[in-house]
Design a protein around this motif. Sequence first.
Motif, mmCIF file in Angstrom:
data_model
loop_
_atom_site.group_PDB
_atom_site.id
_atom_site.type_symbol
_atom_site.label_atom_id
_atom_site.label_comp_id
_atom_site.label_asym_id
_atom_site.label_seq_id
_atom_site.Cartn_x
_atom_site.Cartn_y
_atom_site.Cartn_z
ATOM 1 N N GLY A 10 -11.847 -1.428 -5.140
ATOM 2 C CA GLY A 10 -10.966 -1.501 -3.976
ATOM 3 C C GLY A 10 -9.689 -0.711 -4.126
ATOM 4 O O GLY A 10 -8.837 -0.726 -3.226
ATOM 5 N N HIS A 11 -9.535 -0.022 -5.279
ATOM 6 C CA HIS A 11 -8.387 0.854 -5.519
ATOM 7 C C HIS A 11 -7.056 0.113 -5.400
ATOM 8 O O HIS A 11 -6.081 0.643 -4.860
ATOM 9 C CB HIS A 11 -8.403 2.050 -4.550
ATOM 10 N N TYR A 12 -7.027 -1.136 -5.907
ATOM 11 C CA TYR A 12 -5.763 -1.879 -5.863
ATOM 12 C C TYR A 12 -4.833 -1.350 -6.947
ATOM 13 O O TYR A 12 -5.171 -1.307 -8.127
ATOM 14 C CB TYR A 12 -6.001 -3.373 -6.064
ATOM 15 N N LYS A 13 -3.621 -0.949 -6.540
ATOM 16 C CA LYS A 13 -2.656 -0.322 -7.437
ATOM 17 C C LYS A 13 -1.522 -1.256 -7.847
ATOM 18 O O LYS A 13 -0.582 -0.826 -8.509
ATOM 19 C CB LYS A 13 -2.052 0.924 -6.769
ATOM 20 N N GLY A 14 -1.586 -2.518 -7.447
ATOM 21 C CA GLY A 14 -0.545 -3.467 -7.825
ATOM 22 C C GLY A 14 0.558 -3.646 -6.799
ATOM 23 O O GLY A 14 1.502 -4.416 -7.039
ATOM 24 N N ASP A 15 0.458 -2.928 -5.669
ATOM 25 C CA ASP A 15 1.483 -3.099 -4.632
ATOM 26 C C ASP A 15 1.403 -4.504 -4.045
ATOM 27 O O ASP A 15 0.312 -5.031 -3.814
ATOM 28 C CB ASP A 15 1.289 -2.076 -3.518
ATOM 29 N N PRO A 16 2.556 -5.141 -3.793
ATOM 30 C CA PRO A 16 2.534 -6.520 -3.271
ATOM 31 C C PRO A 16 2.016 -6.584 -1.843
ATOM 32 O O PRO A 16 2.257 -5.690 -1.030
ATOM 33 C CB PRO A 16 4.005 -6.954 -3.339
ATOM 34 N N LEU A 17 1.298 -7.644 -1.559
ATOM 35 C CA LEU A 17 0.842 -7.933 -0.204
ATOM 36 C C LEU A 17 1.783 -8.963 0.419
ATOM 37 O O LEU A 17 2.209 -9.906 -0.259
ATOM 38 C CB LEU A 17 -0.585 -8.484 -0.223
ATOM 39 N N LEU A 18 2.087 -8.794 1.689
ATOM 40 C CA LEU A 18 2.982 -9.709 2.388
ATOM 41 C C LEU A 18 2.172 -10.824 3.030
ATOM 42 O O LEU A 18 1.323 -10.576 3.889
ATOM 43 C CB LEU A 18 3.772 -8.961 3.464
ATOM 44 N N LEU A 19 2.416 -12.060 2.599
ATOM 45 C CA LEU A 19 1.764 -13.239 3.164
ATOM 46 C C LEU A 19 2.784 -14.011 3.983
ATOM 47 O O LEU A 19 3.771 -14.516 3.448
ATOM 48 C CB LEU A 19 1.193 -14.125 2.048
#
Length: 236
Positions: A137-146
């Motif tokens: 999924g190419h997750y780079k560690g950027d935070p997701l806003l919940l």
Amino acid sequence: MIGTGPFRLARRDDRILTLEAHERYFKGRAFLDRIELWYMDGDVSSVDYGFYMEKEEQNRVCDKWHEERNVQYISLNANKLGPLGHKAFRKALRQIISPSEMVSELAGQRTAPAGGFLNRDLPPESGDDIGKLLAEGHYKGDPLLLYTFSEPDHREDASWIQKRCRRYGIAIEVCYMKADELMKEEVIAKADLIHDSATFSRSEEMSWLHLLLTENSFLHVHLPGGMAEEVRLDEG
């Protein structure tokens, strides 16, 4: 009472004032279908079942019960660029935020895990390696806003989700908001994820369509461009 608010006047007399949801309200249909304000006097012993029970009619009343379901869910914003656009990342997130483990660990009023809005049965465990899915999924560690509401139960759920994701290296920034703020379409559009709950009445299909098609609902705003109109046309 003339205006363009979320409710319209349906009935007004010496016994009851009834307001019904305004279907074409410009900010989106109200979640309540109907509001009734009753005037009680000595001629009426009680009010129940949505109508007056005069004393001579009480022996004809038949009890009917229906259990409403409340479903906790997370809406994923399909309109934002980032890892949520990758199916592998969404599959990983579904495994990480396990309904069974949330119910088991938090308990309280969370009585049973659900496989979906209309499907109560959980799907079989996929067995996919979460680490591999995150890499795909190419997750780079950027935070997701919940985003979620500020009530205690929402805070408890959001904190649990944040900790679960942290175990797998997914950063979650939680924003707690009041209802009037979170219901704004521009705010909904900024979130990567929104945690909320939905109540399903006897007509579960209608409840689902209301949740999906109401213009200021989280699911509706998070649908990818054009899909909301396609769904509306299909159901129309």
